[in-house]
Structure formats: C-alpha cells, structure tokens
Scaffold this active site. Sequence first.
Site, mmCIF file in Angstrom:
data_model
loop_
_atom_site.group_PDB
_atom_site.id
_atom_site.type_symbol
_atom_site.label_atom_id
_atom_site.label_comp_id
_atom_site.label_asym_id
_atom_site.label_seq_id
_atom_site.Cartn_x
_atom_site.Cartn_y
_atom_site.Cartn_z
ATOM 1 N N SER B 164 0.851 -1.191 0.000
ATOM 2 C CA SER B 164 0.000 0.000 0.000
ATOM 3 C C SER B 164 0.894 1.251 0.000
ATOM 4 C CB SER B 164 -0.936 -0.063 1.207
ATOM 5 O OG SER B 164 -1.986 0.849 1.073
ATOM 6 N N ASP B 421 -8.324 -6.243 -5.265
ATOM 7 C CA ASP B 421 -8.019 -5.033 -4.495
ATOM 8 C C ASP B 421 -8.557 -3.801 -5.230
ATOM 9 O OD1 ASP B 421 -6.905 -3.025 -2.987
ATOM 10 O OD2 ASP B 421 -4.833 -3.409 -3.622
ATOM 11 N N HIS B 446 -5.769 -6.631 -1.183
ATOM 12 C CA HIS B 446 -4.709 -5.648 -0.912
ATOM 13 C C HIS B 446 -3.453 -6.340 -0.371
ATOM 14 C CE1 HIS B 446 -3.763 -1.462 -0.916
ATOM 15 N NE2 HIS B 446 -3.700 -1.296 0.395
#
Lengths: 487, 487
Positions: B164, B421, B446
């Site tokens: 991320s 995601d 994710h």
Amino acid sequence: MIKYILLVVLLTSSLEGLKLHKKRTNFENVPKFKTLYTDQYLDHFNKRDDRTYKQRFLVNDEWFNPNDGPVFFYAGNEGDIESFWNNTGFMFDIAPVFQALVVFPEHRYYGESLPFGDSSFDQDKIGFLSVEQTMADYAVLLTKLQQDYNLCRKKNPIIAFGGSYGGILAAYMRYKYPNIVRGALAASAPIYLTAGLAPSTLFFQDVTNDFDKEPGCVPLVRQAFDAMENAAKQGDYKLLSEKFKLCEPISDAAGYKHLLLWMRNAFTIMAMVDYPYPASFLGDLPAWPVRFACQQLVNDTAKGVDILSSFKNLASILYNDTSKCFDIYEQFIECADPTSCGLGNDAKSWDYQACTELNTVQETNGVSDMFPVISYNEELREQYCLKTWGVKVRKEWPSIQFWGKHIKTATNIVFSNGLLDPWHNGGPLTNVSDSLVAVIIEDGAHHLDLRGSDPNDPQSVKIARYLEIEQIIKWIEEARKEPCEKF
Amino acid sequence: MIKYILLVVLLTSSLEGLKLHKKRTNFENVPKFKTLYTDQYLDHFNKRDDRTYKQRFLVNDEWFNPNDGPVFFYAGNEGDIESFWNNTGFMFDIAPVFQALVVFPEHRYYGESLPFGDSSFDQDKIGFLSVEQTMADYAVLLTKLQQDYNLCRKKNPIIAFGGSYGGILAAYMRYKYPNIVRGALAASAPIYLTAGLAPSTLFFQDVTNDFDKEPGCVPLVRQAFDAMENAAKQGDYKLLSEKFKLCEPISDAAGYKHLLLWMRNAFTIMAMVDYPYPASFLGDLPAWPVRFACQQLVNDTAKGVDILSSFKNLASILYNDTSKCFDIYEQFIECADPTSCGLGNDAKSWDYQACTELNTVQETNGVSDMFPVISYNEELREQYCLKTWGVKVRKEWPSIQFWGKHIKTATNIVFSNGLLDPWHNGGPLTNVSDSLVAVIIEDGAHHLDLRGSDPNDPQSVKIARYLEIEQIIKWIEEARKEPCEKF
C-alpha cells in the site's frame, strides 16, 4: 532530424566549431533575454509553510519552435544568473540550430533571488538554502513553463546544462527528476569530490600539475614561497608587506597566513580559468593565464628582479592594484571552501553551502603540491562551520542523498572534464555506462566546453562539443518515441 | 546461489508456497524482533535545524549471514510498525532461506516515532511529516546499519518491501535512493492514483466490481441504499437510527451523511482485505469477507428480514456492537482520505499526509458504483485541508516530485497488484520495462502477496510470490557483480 544531421556533418567535416557567435568573451554578441520572476515556495518539503519568494529566471524564445524544439535549461549555480548567461555561449551557439527555448533560472539565495532580501544570510533565515530546495525550485519552474508554453515530453524534451556546481546540479536533476529532465550535460562537475570522496590534497596537486607544464615555473614558485617563509620566520613582516605592496601591512602570523592564502588563490584561479583567450569569468585574465604567469615569473627573475617582487608581479595578473597597493583582505576572504572565497552576498551563500552539502575540504602540504603547508581538514571545517553558521556538518549526507560513487542507475548524462581544470579528478573520467558518458578535453580548463566557440579554441574542446551535441541529439531522439504527454 | 536454485525448484515443483511458517493470521509464529531506536534529524533538508527525534525500528538477525545475506527492509507506512511486522509474513517465510537481515523502521509521526510526543499533531509541529523526510530517515538509517553490521553492497544488497503506501515508499526509495536500495517489491502501490492521475470514481467502481462477483449482491446493496435514501428524504431519521442500532441517533442530513460514509466504509474494508482466510488486519473479518457479506445479505432478505436490518447485519460483520449498538462516530471519522479514516494519532498523521503528498480524492456517484452520491473533489479536499491542517494543497507536487506516470528510468521494481483489491487500477498493471515488472494476482486483495503463506492461499498468489522471489534473486545476483564497497 535533418537539421541535426546537417549540424553533425558541419561539425565533423570542419571541426571548426560553431561560429554563429564570435567574440563571446566580451559579451558583445550574447543574445538578449527576458527577465521573469516566479513565486516559489520557500520550503518545498514542509507543506505547513506557505511562504514564497520571488525567483528570477531568464528566458530567450526567439529561436523556439514549439513543434519540435527542446528546452535548454541552465541549472543556475552560485552567483548572479546574468553572469552565467554571459559565460555559457555554447548553449546559444547551438540553440538556434535546435530551435530551443532557453531558460536560466537563478539559484535561490544568489543574485536577486534572495528570499529575505539582504537579511537572507542571517542564521535563522539561511536554512532554506539547500541543494534539495533548489532542485525542487527548478522542477516546479520547468513544470510551470511546460504549461505556459504548452510543451510536451515528446516534442520538447528538457536538456539540462551546467558547469561546476551548476554541472553537479544538472546531473543531480537527472538523478532525482528524470521525469522532467531528459538528459544533462554536467561540465566540470566534481561530483565525487563534493560528496567527500576525494583526498583533501587532490585539488592543489592538480593546480601544481598545471603550472608544472611550464618549464622552470614550479621551482621558482617553491623558491618564492620559501623566501616568504624565511621572512616570516624572522618576523620580517615589514619586508613582506613592502614587497607585496600591501595596502594594510601585515604584522603577525595570522596576517602572514592571509597573505599566503591570497597568493595561493591567484594560482587557483589561473589554473581554473586557463582559457585560450582573454576572459573575465573569475577575474580579468589574459589568454592562457598559467603560461602567461609562468613566463612572466621566469622572465622577471631572469631579468634580475628579486623573487618576492616577481611573485608580487605574478599576483598582479589576477589582482587589481588600482590604489597602487593590494588589499588582500578584500581580494581574498577566508571561508569554508578554500578554493572559492570572496566578498558579498553570493560568497556568503556559497560559504553556507560549503558548510552543509558541498564538501570542499582542500589543503596544501608542500610535498604533493608546490604550496606552503596550509592544513584544512574535516575537523577544522566543522569548527569553522559551527562558529560561522551555527551548523553541525552532516558529513555523510551528501553521499547518501546524492549517491556518491554509486551512480550507475542514472542515465543520459555527459560528464565533461578538461584536463587543465584542477577539479577534473573529482569527477567521472571514464564512461560509467553507455549512457553515462565521460568526455575529456585535453586542453580545457574549468568548463571551457560550455563557453561560446572562439577562434582560439583548441581542437580538443571542439571535439568535446561535437560529442556532447551527439548525446543531446540522442536524448532528443529518445523523447520522440514517446507520446505527446505533459510532464 | 545454489540455495536460491533450490528455493526456485521447490517453488516451481510444488507451487505450494513456502511453508516455513503457518498460521500467520494469529501471529502465533511471527518471528521475534529486537526493538531499537535511532536519532534522526527532524529536518533533513534544513541544516540549521539540529533537532532530532527517536525513530523506532525492529530488527531480526537470527538468520543473517554477513557473508552473503541481503538486507530485507520493510518501508514502514501509516501505522505502528509492530502491526506491519505481524502482517508481512512473506518476508519471514523467505528471510531464513536468503539468510537475510530483516529491518522494519517505523514511519515518523506514527506508532512510537512521534517527534513531539502527543503534541506532534499540532499545526506548528506536523510540518516535518513528509514523504521526503521519511525517505531520508530510511536512507540514513540503512547507511548507519551498513556501518554497524559492516555490510557491503556486493554481499549485502538491500531489498525494499512495502505494501500500500509502504509499497509506494519502497518504489520511491528505488527512484530516489538507488544507491542504497538495490530493488523494491511494491505490493499494491497505487502510485498513479496517489499522484493525482486517476479518476476520482475509480476506487469505488472497483469496490462495486468486487461485490458484483457475488450473485444478486449489488442489486440488494443498491436497494438498501435506496431504502435509506427514501427514509432520509422523508426525514425519518428515527427509523434509520433504529434499524441501524445507532448508539447516538441521527437527526439531520449531516448525521445521515455520516451513516452513509460509515456504511460505505464497511464495503471498502471488506473489498480491500478480501483474503482467503480469517484475518485481523483492518478489522476482524472472516475468510473471503466479500462473499461472506453478500451471502449473508442474500440469505437475510430471502429469509424475509427487511432490507435495512439486513444491511445493518452486513455492517456488523466489520463493526463491533459490543454495547449492543453502533457508534458510527467512533467507527468512522470523516477525513481527507474517504477510504481510510479512523481514530487516534496514526489517523491524524495519515489525514495530514492525505492533505499534502498523497492524493486520495475518491467519490461515489451511484452510476459507475453501487453507492449513494457522495461527492468529494479537489475543491472539497482543499477546503477540508485548509480548515483542518491550515495547509494549501500543492496539487502538482506529488507528480513533480515522484514522477507521476513517467517512471521508465527506474529499474528493479516489482509492482504487484491483486485484482480483488480496489486500488489495483491505480498502479502499473503491465510491465513498464524489463526491470519494472508488473505481477498480477487474480484472486488477491490488498497486498495479499506480502502476507505469510497459508494453506488457503489461491494458486495465483503462490505464483506471484514465486515471480517476486525470482526478481529478488536477480537483484541480488546483480549486486554480486560489484566490488565490496560501502554504500
């Protein structure tokens, strides 16, 4: 494309260099510029600080062709940007052929680009002077210009140029902002040295080597410094003051040291700007000043002039004695960078930079060089910088932030170096990769290649410029393969 | 080298993944760490500011072989570094095989690494929170570690990992500090989106697509939001408050909007962490939470439960109602980044970053997504950020500083993205070059690939990890060709 081929043919066939502008030395034919200003954030890295300052930049768009002209961007360095405009004729020699837009932004804290006017150099205001902030200024300005001129990456690639610290900045721009700068000509950029990766004796050893090319010169220089040393040892500061025609006589060891620094500086400057024609870049000097100085020294002593007076005569090639005497305290100021000290605001800013992100610890030992022992090491630099600027030197930072010797991942940079330039051993002298190209100029001093073409140019600088143009063309052709996107 | 070949053979033959540690989800087998602290300059770019702060970092050297073990460096992101240690099992699955030194530095202004303690978030203190300062922290720490552990570039190349925003940082480290970081695995790093280069409706459209994979789900969600809208139009906030069991009843349009945001957030989180096993990363969720939620919604309504109560039941999969009611003002805080709002210090720092260098403007329109119209655009973001943090958004900065779409000059980065995601369309989904490799995980949410191996892992994440290991080996082999120099 055809125009570039023509250019290369022109260059290869004659190697006479580009003659679009002659007599660059007197700035007679330097192209005009528009002076513009842009608001820059004082602190690009702290978004809570909304203060801005006015950055000056110079533009010439008389040759610019928006359809396929590149942007020639000069990475302004430690001085008034107009002086660099007047001493970077190479860009104007080739800009009309490339139909380039020419942009010279001024470095923050130099020239007119003072965030806090004359108080910019106060300890609580100088902190916004940094290489990172400066590069961010350039990146932001170039992005703004692409909007103003409606440029795109394909048609209008940005090529960075710079000499000396400006060359370092040009290379760094390609390291850190390759999204904006397509390629960089880093002329005489001692990137390894300023990252603290060179011996402290390197520079003055190379100054000595320059003078050693002239027969009989170095022994006389040593003899003269010895004579000074003898006088000083006997406390005969009066003799020295008289022989060197000092406006303000020296009377102690500190004064004597200043005289030595002033004297050594004359050699430094002459070696750095040992150009094949008279030039007024770091002082008004004749053609080939190193040879000129050496021949005069040899002739003076042959004529029976005593060695100290001959030495003073040598200094007067660089220094003015308009008041019939030399003001050594005005003509040389002790500072963090022993190779570049001067008066005025620009010198203050450079001093701060030499205490922060540009390692310039150079010293003499009288063995590997012809100078008296004048020690200067990291410890002395640290003391000076703490005292003068209240900064603790962050010794490792430059090589962490600007990659030190580990630059292999960068692309599209020419590192050019003249072998007469005492800085040349501080940078890359052989190709680092296919696209990190070293260009060597055998008879070139400090960034001679960036200066305008001149009838007296040696063949080696003409070839260097040809090689540089070849690389620039390659970078532009690379851009042509991309879509016409914004930056 | 042989051990790597063995590793690859192991992986290719079985594709069962690495089973050195199982049951990562309960942190039972997460390796131990040493907690260390290092002094970092508060401001790396202003050398006049000598203040420092204590940065926390976690280290494990139990498998480290100084003779040829790499450094696995996790680029700490927006939270307590221990939570990332507990959710990045992939690194621990492979570290013993690589005999790697594992280092997890904490991001400044998160967890314990608060420069000014609890007052770090005051407007006059938050400004030192920036991506650039954070990257400088990492570069300085890694350089320090190479001294402490006597590492060299040849034997101990540094590989960055991150998920991320941490993945963004890992990639940026390779952009800006390739002298230090040899390669980077940037998992689920929406670099284009955070640079402001993606449509504002992209994210929630992809959340919708996730739920649309489950039969009958999206029409029911739309029906439920319509029912909420009808009640709100009639001013029947009482009905809504009862149906959703709100601890604090809503009574006006603002309260209603907050309920909608809270509800939308349940979908956001479930889509992001749609993992194949129960996990407690962004809340305690069952395996495949999207499927779980949809099936429950479909079943509830089939059983005759009214649509609003079914919807509340869906929300309760994520949110706790320990007090027999939902505190929507505690469970969701409105902020600059509509996809990630929470309570506490870490949320404050993230909010500031979403106002400065991470563009996260996402909105819903009910057309390309299943949600009610909740507008959020640059203008609203600017207003919010000025009001909350006193910052003017510098909209263009992220793409200037962090290259936007023009990343082709970077090398040795894997951009991995899971198609489940909702962030995946914000990053590179195809190879940018031979050494900017896109890895797609069909059944991954994710940064699933960064999590430890699990018996329930789909085949696609096993293959992804294999491809990633292949690249890491390539980067390490590249380093082997260099001399054993310091960084």
